[in-house]
Design a protein around this motif. Sequence first.
Motif: not given
Length: 249
Positions: A177-204
């Motif tokens: 995603l870019d700085a405005r949380m929009r998906p980027l096309p192939p070849g464009a660098a952005g920050e990696l976000y991860v969703g799905g079954s592996g996301v932990a509850l948080g920090y104790l």
Amino acid sequence: VLVTHANVAALLRATRDTFHFTGEDVWAWFHSFAFDFSVWEIWGALVHGGRLVVVPFDVSRSPRDLLRLLARERVTVLNQTPSAFHQLDTADSADPRTGERLRLRLVIFGGEALDTARLAAWYDRHAPDAPRLVNMYGITETTVHVTHVTLTADAVGRTAHGSPIGRPVPGVRAYVLDARMRPLPPGAAGELYVGGSGVALGYLGRPALTAGRFLADPFGRPGDRMYRTGDLARWNAAGELEYLGRSDD
């Protein structure tokens, strides 16, 4: 980090068929239990009915002794950081008779960025699929592993910038995603976000930090969350991810 039993169980279910884990496998427990890689090593062996070989600390610090242990115990699944594997590769090169006795079918990299060019010497001495070399990307907050890619001798060194980390494991979603949380096309660098079954509850005991890193997932179902990794990545033309480093470097 509050990682649940359900998170770990989901990871093991998702990767069982990808890597064909069975009760015939012999896993090496190489890493400290303080490192999340050990969760994968311990439960990967036990959940699938395999055998777990505990690598003594002094052996883990001696590539030559580790090579001999792997051959003697007929280990089939080995997990390594790239820097540790490069030392093992050197020991294997110096002792080809022991290297020929290895029964490895999987070497899984994690914990560090992988420079595939440094695998060329290994492929010169070993068949391309014996063992199969796999690079996995992941972080504790998303339960050890997020993505995977099987490496090939032909592709060694072809990633001009960054490290190949492949596609998400089943049940996991990856967004660049870019700085405005929009998906980027192939070849464009952005920050990696991860969703799905592996996301932990948080920090104790750290609600503010949890709120800043574990966010609502706008691309998932209502109530889904995603983790902001702080890592830079991009999709390539083949639909696979390449790791580019930290956003705060």
